[in-house]
Design a protein around this motif. Structure first.
Motif, PDB file in Angstrom:
ATOM      1  N   ALA A   1      65.895  32.869  26.255  1.00 56.09           N
ATOM      2  CA  ALA A   1      65.062  31.707  26.620  1.00 56.09           C
ATOM      3  C   ALA A   1      64.934  31.615  28.142  1.00 56.09           C
ATOM      4  O   ALA A   1      63.859  31.320  28.672  1.00 56.09           O
ATOM      5  N   ASN A   2      66.032  31.884  28.850  1.00 58.05           N
ATOM      6  CA  ASN A   2      65.986  31.867  30.313  1.00 58.05           C
ATOM      7  C   ASN A   2      65.039  32.945  30.838  1.00 58.05           C
ATOM      8  O   ASN A   2      64.284  32.728  31.792  1.00 58.05           O
ATOM      9  N   ASP A   3      65.112  34.098  30.210  1.00 60.32           N
ATOM     10  CA  ASP A   3      64.260  35.225  30.603  1.00 60.32           C
ATOM     11  C   ASP A   3      62.779  34.853  30.424  1.00 60.32           C
ATOM     12  O   ASP A   3      61.951  35.031  31.331  1.00 60.32           O
ATOM     13  N   ILE A   4      62.453  34.288  29.260  1.00 60.37           N
ATOM     14  CA  ILE A   4      61.062  33.905  28.983  1.00 60.37           C
ATOM     15  C   ILE A   4      60.616  32.808  29.957  1.00 60.37           C
ATOM     16  O   ILE A   4      59.504  32.861  30.507  1.00 60.37           O
ATOM     17  N   ALA A   5      61.481  31.827  30.195  1.00 62.10           N
ATOM     18  CA  ALA A   5      61.124  30.730  31.109  1.00 62.10           C
ATOM     19  C   ALA A   5      60.826  31.283  32.503  1.00 62.10           C
ATOM     20  O   ALA A   5      59.868  30.867  33.159  1.00 62.10           O
ATOM     21  N   GLY A   6      61.636  32.221  32.956  1.00 54.36           N
ATOM     22  CA  GLY A   6      61.420  32.809  34.284  1.00 54.36           C
ATOM     23  C   GLY A   6      60.096  33.527  34.379  1.00 54.36           C
ATOM     24  O   GLY A   6      59.388  33.434  35.386  1.00 54.36           O
ATOM     25  N   LYS A   7      59.722  34.219  33.306  1.00 54.53           N
ATOM     26  CA  LYS A   7      58.462  34.983  33.346  1.00 54.53           C
ATOM     27  C   LYS A   7      57.261  34.051  33.249  1.00 54.53           C
ATOM     28  O   LYS A   7      56.229  34.269  33.893  1.00 54.53           O
ATOM     29  N   LEU A   8      57.373  33.019  32.417  1.00 49.48           N
ATOM     30  CA  LEU A   8      56.245  32.079  32.321  1.00 49.48           C
ATOM     31  C   LEU A   8      56.119  31.204  33.560  1.00 49.48           C
ATOM     32  O   LEU A   8      55.028  30.756  33.903  1.00 49.48           O
ATOM     33  N   LEU A   9      57.232  31.003  34.226  1.00 43.67           N
ATOM     34  CA  LEU A   9      57.173  30.224  35.460  1.00 43.67           C
ATOM     35  C   LEU A   9      56.245  30.889  36.472  1.00 43.67           C
ATOM     36  O   LEU A   9      55.609  30.231  37.294  1.00 43.67           O
ATOM     37  N   GLU A  10      56.174  32.221  36.401  1.00 44.53           N
ATOM     38  CA  GLU A  10      55.299  32.965  37.325  1.00 44.53           C
ATOM     39  C   GLU A  10      53.850  32.483  37.191  1.00 44.53           C
ATOM     40  O   GLU A  10      53.097  32.492  38.159  1.00 44.53           O
ATOM     41  N   VAL A  11      53.463  32.071  35.980  1.00 43.54           N
ATOM     42  CA  VAL A  11      52.103  31.570  35.759  1.00 43.54           C
ATOM     43  C   VAL A  11      51.866  30.309  36.589  1.00 43.54           C
ATOM     44  O   VAL A  11      50.836  30.161  37.250  1.00 43.54           O
ATOM     45  N   TYR A  12      52.839  29.418  36.565  1.00 44.25           N
ATOM     46  CA  TYR A  12      52.718  28.169  37.328  1.00 44.25           C
ATOM     47  C   TYR A  12      52.723  28.447  38.830  1.00 44.25           C
ATOM     48  O   TYR A  12      51.947  27.864  39.587  1.00 44.25           O
ATOM     49  N   VAL A  13      53.625  29.329  39.235  1.00 46.58           N
ATOM     50  CA  VAL A  13      53.715  29.647  40.666  1.00 46.58           C
ATOM     51  C   VAL A  13      52.398  30.255  41.149  1.00 46.58           C
ATOM     52  O   VAL A  13      51.884  29.906  42.206  1.00 46.58           O
ATOM     53  N   ASN A  14      51.841  31.153  40.342  1.00 42.74           N
ATOM     54  CA  ASN A  14      50.542  31.757  40.681  1.00 42.74           C
ATOM     55  C   ASN A  14      49.483  30.681  40.841  1.00 42.74           C
ATOM     56  O   ASN A  14      48.692  30.702  41.775  1.00 42.74           O
ATOM     57  N   ALA A  15      49.471  29.741  39.899  1.00 46.54           N
ATOM     58  CA  ALA A  15      48.442  28.696  39.928  1.00 46.54           C
ATOM     59  C   ALA A  15      48.567  27.865  41.197  1.00 46.54           C
ATOM     60  O   ALA A  15      47.561  27.524  41.834  1.00 46.54           O
ATOM     61  N   PHE A  16      49.787  27.555  41.593  1.00 44.32           N
ATOM     62  CA  PHE A  16      49.971  26.748  42.802  1.00 44.32           C
ATOM     63  C   PHE A  16      49.747  27.564  44.073  1.00 44.32           C
ATOM     64  O   PHE A  16      49.181  27.066  45.042  1.00 44.32           O
ATOM     65  N   GLU A  17      50.200  28.816  44.060  1.00 45.11           N
ATOM     66  CA  GLU A  17      50.071  29.638  45.267  1.00 45.11           C
ATOM     67  C   GLU A  17      48.623  30.002  45.550  1.00 45.11           C
ATOM     68  O   GLU A  17      48.176  29.989  46.687  1.00 45.11           O
ATOM     69  N   HIS A  18      47.914  30.372  44.503  1.00 43.56           N
ATOM     70  CA  HIS A  18      46.577  30.927  44.691  1.00 43.56           C
ATOM     71  C   HIS A  18      45.463  29.952  44.366  1.00 43.56           C
ATOM     72  O   HIS A  18      44.335  30.142  44.776  1.00 43.56           O
ATOM     73  N   GLY A  19      45.800  28.936  43.562  1.00 45.63           N
ATOM     74  CA  GLY A  19      44.717  28.174  42.962  1.00 45.63           C
ATOM     75  C   GLY A  19      44.113  27.087  43.827  1.00 45.63           C
ATOM     76  O   GLY A  19      42.923  26.865  43.803  1.00 45.63           O
TER      77      GLY A  19
ATOM     78  N   GLY B   1      53.882  39.165  53.142  1.00 46.20           N
ATOM     79  CA  GLY B   1      54.823  40.160  52.645  1.00 46.20           C
ATOM     80  C   GLY B   1      54.465  40.661  51.261  1.00 46.20           C
ATOM     81  O   GLY B   1      53.400  40.362  50.734  1.00 46.20           O
ATOM     82  N   ALA B   2      55.403  41.429  50.702  1.00 46.14           N
ATOM     83  CA  ALA B   2      55.154  42.031  49.397  1.00 46.14           C
ATOM     84  C   ALA B   2      55.241  40.976  48.315  1.00 46.14           C
ATOM     85  O   ALA B   2      56.207  40.233  48.240  1.00 46.14           O
ATOM     86  N   ARG B   3      54.223  40.884  47.488  1.00 45.55           N
ATOM     87  CA  ARG B   3      54.196  39.890  46.417  1.00 45.55           C
ATOM     88  C   ARG B   3      53.425  40.485  45.242  1.00 45.55           C
ATOM     89  O   ARG B   3      53.387  41.681  45.076  1.00 45.55           O
ATOM     90  N   GLY B   4      52.813  39.596  44.470  1.00 43.64           N
ATOM     91  CA  GLY B   4      51.884  40.074  43.449  1.00 43.64           C
ATOM     92  C   GLY B   4      52.524  40.721  42.243  1.00 43.64           C
ATOM     93  O   GLY B   4      52.050  41.723  41.735  1.00 43.64           O
ATOM     94  N   LEU B   5      53.614  40.128  41.749  1.00 43.72           N
ATOM     95  CA  LEU B   5      54.263  40.694  40.571  1.00 43.72           C
ATOM     96  C   LEU B   5      54.177  39.779  39.353  1.00 43.72           C
ATOM     97  O   LEU B   5      54.644  40.123  38.287  1.00 43.72           O
ATOM     98  N   GLY B   6      53.613  38.602  39.510  1.00 43.26           N
ATOM     99  CA  GLY B   6      53.629  37.609  38.447  1.00 43.26           C
ATOM    100  C   GLY B   6      53.034  38.097  37.141  1.00 43.26           C
ATOM    101  O   GLY B   6      53.678  38.065  36.090  1.00 43.26           O
ATOM    102  N   PHE B   7      51.794  38.567  37.188  1.00 42.00           N
ATOM    103  CA  PHE B   7      51.152  39.051  35.973  1.00 42.00           C
ATOM    104  C   PHE B   7      51.826  40.320  35.454  1.00 42.00           C
ATOM    105  O   PHE B   7      51.807  40.591  34.267  1.00 42.00           O
ATOM    106  N   ASP B   8      52.379  41.075  36.368  1.00 40.49           N
ATOM    107  CA  ASP B   8      53.023  42.324  35.986  1.00 40.49           C
ATOM    108  C   ASP B   8      54.203  42.054  35.056  1.00 40.49           C
ATOM    109  O   ASP B   8      54.344  42.670  33.995  1.00 40.49           O
ATOM    110  N   PHE B   9      55.055  41.107  35.420  1.00 41.97           N
ATOM    111  CA  PHE B   9      56.207  40.769  34.575  1.00 41.97           C
ATOM    112  C   PHE B   9      55.755  40.196  33.241  1.00 41.97           C
ATOM    113  O   PHE B   9      56.296  40.523  32.188  1.00 41.97           O
ATOM    114  N   LEU B  10      54.779  39.343  33.285  1.00 42.12           N
ATOM    115  CA  LEU B  10      54.331  38.691  32.064  1.00 42.12           C
ATOM    116  C   LEU B  10      53.667  39.696  31.120  1.00 42.12           C
ATOM    117  O   LEU B  10      53.914  39.691  29.913  1.00 42.12           O
ATOM    118  N   ARG B  11      52.834  40.559  31.679  1.00 44.77           N
ATOM    119  CA  ARG B  11      52.185  41.592  30.870  1.00 44.77           C
ATOM    120  C   ARG B  11      53.228  42.454  30.167  1.00 44.77           C
ATOM    121  O   ARG B  11      53.161  42.703  28.970  1.00 44.77           O
TER     122      ARG B  11
END
Lengths: 296, 119
Positions: free
Chosen positions: A141-159, A223-233
């Motif tokens: 559950a922690n693993d899934i939460a961490g990966k889905l959190l990337e969706v929220y972070v992406n939305a706030f960072e880029h959106g 810096g180096a970023r851009g892994l959010g969708f990669d982990f989720l995919r």
């Protein structure tokens, strides 16, 4: 003088592409409403609305409110099931109704105006994964939460969404799946790619493909970023889930069998991410429960 | 230097802000050639923005061999290890490029989109 009233009929919404096309038409229709006017949402033809549809309606309502347009949702036009769903998941209350309560298979509607990761993690672990519909160990559950959190972070960072980030979920007992939809009214992936590459227009399919490329980011000098969708995919593919991303006219779909990108003929200003996970715990590749110490 | 992450930032190693805090604690130590042990006991959730801003950023101006030699990551879960390894791989690739090379990489992407005009 009476304010002008714009009436829209909300269709059944099951996150098929033609459902998004219908919502795109509604988005366009309500964009004509101006300050002081009223938009009525009626549900006479709506027999089902999934979490992505709920999030889209909420985004519409918040965008209208920003412009000083009043929204009215007519529960008298809803089937009992639709009304119960919108009350249970908290959407009704979020758009002004007084009904409370959460039971059944709904996962509460959530609205984040600012980034609050700890709260989102609790939502994902407790309200989405922690209701007993999928029997997975806490580490998973922690693993899934961490990966889905990337969706929220992406939305706030880029959106840069002025109405924040909204989410809603549902458990489908017959299919034994859990769905989570996360949407925002930010600049959108195709526009972000266009801005970054200083090009007028980038096809939706290519913009989405670019967003899924490991290490790609539109944040210059950070810096180096851009892994959010990669982990989720990767997670979705390994664990037999399903991921869809709609952003403007771009569409991406991730399944166990592969990833596809398309340019759609319709255009939705919102970006919507929809994740579906199986509740069959046998599909999950369980993480090792131990811990490790290393240098690389 | 021993840093217990759970005591410093809590049980979720996910935010850029928390990553920044860890980065500020370890950067000078590693630059000075002192050993740093980052202990993740008690940390439950990991996400890439945290590691991008803490460990990934180290590769911008500290030699990889020095990081290898002096930085120890302790008591991390399998998922946390997967995330940090991917972040390091990504950071190494990114920071190994000179500014000119990064510009050229961007240009390649731009040319890719330019080429679509003819389709």
């Amino acid at each position: 003088m009476e304010p002008e009233i714009h009436t829209v009929q909300v269709p059944s919404f099951n996150s098929a592409r033609h459902d998004f096309a219908r919502m795109a038409a509604i988005e366009k229709a309500i964009s004509r409403a101006t300050y002081g006017e009223i938009v009525e949402f009626r549900f006479n033809d709506c027999r089902f609305i999934d979490p992505a549809g709920v999030v889209l309606l909420a985004l519409f309502q918040r965008r209208l409110r920003e412009r000083g347009v009043q929204s009215r949702f007519y529960n008298s036009t809803m089937t009992p099931a639709i009304e119960a769903n919108l009350v249970q998941n908290g959407f009704a209350r979020a758009v002004g109704a007084t009904e409370l309560g959460r039971t059944g298979n709904s996962i509460p509607f959530r609205e984040d105006l600012a980034q609050d990761e700890d709260s989102v993690i609790e939502y994902l672990r407790e309200d989405w994964l922690g209701r007993g519909w999928v029997a997975i160990p806490q580490a998973m559950a922690n693993d899934i939460a961490g990966k889905l959190l990337e969706v929220y972070v992406n939305a706030f960072e880029h959106g840069s969404s002025t109405v924040g980030v909204m989410s809603c979920g549902q458990y489908f007992p017959k299919k034994r799946v859990l769905t989570l939809a996360v949407g925002d009214y930010g600049v959108g992936i195709p526009s972000k790619a266009s801005q970054y590459y200083k090009r007028d227009k980038i096809p939706g399919n290519e913009a989405l493909k670019w967003a899924f490329t490991r290490g790609m980011t539109t944040l210059i000098n950070q810096g180096a970023r851009g892994l959010g969708f990669d982990f989720l995919r990767e997670f979705v593919q390994v664990n037999n889930g399903h991921l869809e991303v709609y952003s403007h006219n771009g569409y991406a779909e991730v399944k166990n069998s592969g990833v596809t990108f398309e340019s759609l003929s319709t255009y939705v200003k919102a970006t919507m991410i929809r994740v579906t996970l199986s509740c069959d715990q046998s599909v999950y590749r369980m993480p090792d429960q131990g811990v490790k110490t290393f240098q690389w | 230097m021993l840093i217990k992450v759970a005591e410093q930032i809590g049980k979720n190693a996910v935010t850029q802000r928390a990553g920044q805090k860890l980065f500020e604690m370890i950067q000078a130590e590693l630059r000075s050639g002192r050993q740093v042990i980052i202990d993740f006991s008690g940390v439950e959730v990991y996400s890439s923005p945290f590691f991008n801003n803490s460990i990934g950023r180290l590769f911008a101006d500290i030699d990889e061999d020095a990081i290898r030699k002096h930085l120890v990551i302790a008591n991390i879960t399998q998922n946390g290890e997967q995330v940090v390894r991917r972040v390091i791989e990504n950071a190494k690739a990114y920071y190994s490029l000179t500014p000119d090379e990064r510009q050229r990489q961007d240009d390649v992407s731009r040319e890719f989109f330019d080429s679509l005009d003819g389709l």
